[in-house]
Design a protein around this motif. Structure first.
Motif, PDB file in Angstrom:
ATOM      1  N   LYS A 236     -95.866 -70.952 -34.171  1.00  0.00           N
ATOM      2  CA  LYS A 236     -95.501 -69.721 -33.474  1.00  0.00           C
ATOM      3  C   LYS A 236     -96.191 -68.517 -34.094  1.00  0.00           C
ATOM      4  O   LYS A 236     -96.719 -67.648 -33.391  1.00  0.00           O
ATOM      5  CB  LYS A 236     -93.986 -69.550 -33.509  1.00  0.00           C
TER       6      LYS A 236
ATOM      7  N   ILE B  74     -92.272 -74.199 -28.803  1.00  0.00           N
ATOM      8  CA  ILE B  74     -92.648 -74.098 -30.219  1.00  0.00           C
ATOM      9  C   ILE B  74     -91.590 -73.357 -31.035  1.00  0.00           C
ATOM     10  O   ILE B  74     -91.862 -72.953 -32.169  1.00  0.00           O
ATOM     11  CB  ILE B  74     -94.010 -73.396 -30.374  1.00  0.00           C
ATOM     12  N   GLU B  75     -90.405 -73.214 -30.469  1.00  0.00           N
ATOM     13  CA  GLU B  75     -89.341 -72.450 -31.138  1.00  0.00           C
ATOM     14  C   GLU B  75     -88.991 -73.034 -32.503  1.00  0.00           C
ATOM     15  O   GLU B  75     -88.642 -72.297 -33.435  1.00  0.00           O
ATOM     16  CB  GLU B  75     -88.095 -72.416 -30.243  1.00  0.00           C
ATOM     17  N   LYS B  76     -89.078 -74.348 -32.640  1.00  0.00           N
ATOM     18  CA  LYS B  76     -88.734 -74.993 -33.905  1.00  0.00           C
ATOM     19  C   LYS B  76     -89.966 -75.247 -34.780  1.00  0.00           C
ATOM     20  O   LYS B  76     -89.901 -76.014 -35.748  1.00  0.00           O
ATOM     21  CB  LYS B  76     -87.996 -76.307 -33.636  1.00  0.00           C
ATOM     22  N   MET B  77     -91.090 -74.613 -34.429  1.00  0.00           N
ATOM     23  CA  MET B  77     -92.321 -74.734 -35.229  1.00  0.00           C
ATOM     24  C   MET B  77     -92.775 -73.324 -35.629  1.00  0.00           C
ATOM     25  O   MET B  77     -93.676 -72.754 -35.010  1.00  0.00           O
ATOM     26  CB  MET B  77     -93.407 -75.457 -34.421  1.00  0.00           C
ATOM     27  N   PRO B  78     -92.152 -72.750 -36.637  1.00  0.00           N
ATOM     28  CA  PRO B  78     -92.430 -71.356 -36.993  1.00  0.00           C
ATOM     29  C   PRO B  78     -93.877 -71.093 -37.390  1.00  0.00           C
ATOM     30  O   PRO B  78     -94.407 -70.017 -37.122  1.00  0.00           O
ATOM     31  CB  PRO B  78     -91.468 -71.083 -38.151  1.00  0.00           C
TER      32      PRO B  78
ATOM     33  N   GLU C 206     -90.577 -71.525 -25.743  1.00  0.00           N
ATOM     34  CA  GLU C 206     -89.482 -72.435 -26.067  1.00  0.00           C
ATOM     35  C   GLU C 206     -89.994 -73.779 -26.610  1.00  0.00           C
ATOM     36  O   GLU C 206     -89.279 -74.474 -27.337  1.00  0.00           O
ATOM     37  CB  GLU C 206     -88.595 -72.677 -24.847  1.00  0.00           C
TER      38      GLU C 206
END
Length: 224
Positions: free
Chosen positions: A120, A113-117, A111
Motif C-alpha cells: 500500500k 491490499i488493505e492487509k499489505m501495508p 481493499e
C-alpha cells in the motif's frame, strides 16, 4: 524448489556449454543495450520477450514497474538507474507495464491490499496514476478496460518520475538517452509502444528505437 534445482543442472549440462564463450567474455564487463524497467510479476520475462542474451539488458523490477521520484525513497531504484545511465552509458530506458497487473488492480481497489501495508505504501508512488484515471476517465466503468488504461497511464507517470532523476535528465538533455513506454499483453505476446505524436499506445514497430524520446506533455490515451 526441486524444479529450480533440476533447471540449474539442465542449464549446466545443455545450455551453458553452447554459450560458454559468451559467458567468458562477460567477465570483462557489461555493455547492456538498455535499462529495462518492468514489473516483478512472474509472468513477465524481459529477456525472453526481447530475445536478448545475458549482458544485453540491465533490468530493474518493482511492483507495478514503479519508479519513485528522485529523493522520494532511499532504496535501490535510484542507484540502479544512476548506475545504468552514468556508468554503463545505456542509450535507452524502457518502462514496460503489462496486462492484468496485480499492482494496478490494488491501486484501483485499495481493499485488495488493505492487509499489505508495505505494498500500500509503495503504491503511493503511483498516486498520480490513480488520480488521472479517477478524475479523467470516470466514464470508463468496465473493469478490464479500466485496468489496462491504468496500466498505460502508469507507464507514462513513471516515465515522468524517471525524468526527475538527475542522471536521466542530464543525459536526455544532451540527446544521449531516449525514454520509451511499452505495454506488454502476455496473453497475446503483443507489445505496444507509446507514440507521443499520436497520443496512443500503438503496436511496436521495428524501428521504434529510432523514434524521438518521450520528452513532451502526454495527451489523453485510450485503452488498447
Amino acid at each position: 524448489m526441486q524444479k529450480l534445482v533440476d533447471g540449474i543442472h539442465k542449464f549446466q549440462r545443455n545450455y551453458f556449454s553452447q554459450d560458454q564463450k559468451l559467458f567468458e567474455t562477460l567477465v570483462e564487463g557489461q555493455h547492456p543495450l538498455a535499462l529495462f524497467i518492468t514489473c516483478s510479476d512472474s509472468r513477465i520475462n524481459p529477456n525472453y520477450m526481447t530475445q536478448t542474451k545475458p549482458g544485453e539488458l540491465f533490468i530493474q523490477r518493482t511492483a507495478g514497474n514503479i519508479v519513485p521520484a528522485y529523493g522520494a525513497v532511499h532504496g535501490g531504484e535510484a542507484a540502479t538507474i544512476e548506475y545504468a545511465v552514468s556508468a554503463l552509458k545505456v542509450k535507452d530506458i524502457i518502462v514496460c507495464g503489462h496486462s492484468h497487473c496485480g499492482a494496478m488492480s490494488g491501486l484501483l481497489n485499495p481493499e485488495l491490499i488493505e492487509k499489505m501495508p508495505a505494498v500500500k505504501s509503495y503504491l503511493e508512488h503511483a498516486e498520480c496514476t490513480r488520480r488521472i484515471v479517477d478524475e479523467n476517465y470516470g466514464h470508463l466503468t468496465e473493469p478490464e478496460k479500466r485496468l489496462i488504461l491504468t496500466v498505460q497511464e502508469n507507464v507514462l507517470v513513471q516515465i515522468e518520475n524517471l525524468k526527475t532523476h538527475p542522471s536521466v535528465a542530464a543525459a536526455v538533455s544532451r540527446g544521449e538517452l531516449k525514454l520509451h513506454g511499452w505495454v506488454y499483453k502476455f496473453e497475446t505476446g503483443e507489445v505496444f509502444n507509446f507514440n507521443p505524436d499520436e497520443g496512443q499506445f500503438l503496436p511496436l514497430e521495428e524501428d521504434v528505437l529510432s523514434e524521438k524520446a518521450l520528452d513532451k506533455a502526454m495527451p489523453p490515451i485510450s485503452p488498447i
